[in-house]
Scaffold this active site. Structure first.
Site, PDB file in Angstrom:
ATOM      1  CB  VAL A 151      -0.869   0.020   1.401  1.00 57.29           C
ATOM      2  CG1 VAL A 151      -1.834   1.313   1.398  1.00 57.29           C
ATOM      3  CG2 VAL A 151      -1.793  -1.321   1.172  1.00 57.29           C
ATOM      4  CB  CYS A 152       4.154   2.074   1.628  1.00 55.15           C
ATOM      5  SG  CYS A 152       4.045   1.306   3.230  1.00 55.15           S
ATOM      6  N   PRO A 153       3.490   2.434  -1.704  1.00 53.80           N
ATOM      7  CG  PRO A 153       4.251   0.878  -2.973  1.00 53.80           C
ATOM      8  CD  PRO A 153       4.000   0.983  -1.652  1.00 53.80           C
TER       9      PRO A 153
END
Length: 201
Positions: free
Chosen positions: A49-51
């Site tokens: 999810v981070c990118p």
């Protein structure tokens, strides 16, 4: 931990700047002096999810800049991991050349300072803080690890804070820039609701 209305904790840490320069003593307070700031945390580089969140903040970079808002992102990865991630193509799981500063919180002091460390995993939760020109936190949102943020909602909150500071009116539910606000009085509530009740859903 609720930090809204409090002074944003200051920190000095290694960071990689928008131009790829790595510095050892990035000071948050000095960098954001006399501007609004969004400080956001993500759990870990080269994950899932981070990118999507980091790229989304980057895609809205000009929207923040036009509102005199600086973006600063933080995770516990080293600046060298941040740099490798920036230099990895998006179609290979990277984030590309991000336009804002990425801070390294290797010792996890910053995420503890802001009270957003996951109690079992030791990484940061998906936390975002909106900080005004006086260094006061005006808005915070914290998501559990599986759930990405809505960057447009942060922009809406910036518009609300800046509108209130300029005009004194308060911003009701679903308020967006350009919409009617509310006078903070019994008559103001009655006037607003009588005209806008159908727009609150």
């Amino acid at each position: 931990m609720i930090l809204v209305t409090q002074k944003a904790p200051n920190f000095t840490a290694p960071a990689i700047l928008h131009n790829g320069e790595i510095i050892e003593n990035f000071n948050f307070k000095n960098y954001t002096s006399n501007t609004f700031a969004v400080l956001f945390f993500w759990p870990m580089d080269f994950t899932f999810v981070c990118p999507s969140e980091i790229i989304a903040f980057n895609q809205f970079y000009e929207e923040f800049k036009n509102r005199n808002v600086k973006i600063v992102g933080v995770s516990f990865d080293s600046v060298f991991v941040h740099n490798a991630w920036r230099n990895t193509p998006i179609n290979k799981g990277g984030i590309g050349h991000i336009k804002y500063t990425m801070v390294s919180d290797v010792k996890r002091n910053i995420q503890k300072m802001y009270g957003i460390e996951h109690p079992d995993l030791g990484m940061a939760l998906r936390a975002s803080f909106l900080i005004d020109v006086n260094g006061i936190i005006r808005h915070q949102v914290i998501n559990d690890l599986p759930f990405g943020r809505n960057i447009k909602e942060m922009i809406r909150m910036i518009d609300a804070v800046q509108f209130h500071e300029k005009n004194g009116s308060v911003c009701p539910a679903q308020w967006e820039k350009g919409k009617e606000a509310m006078e903070a009085s019994p008559s103001g509530v009655s006037k607003y609701l009588s005209k806008n009740i159908n727009y609150l859903s």
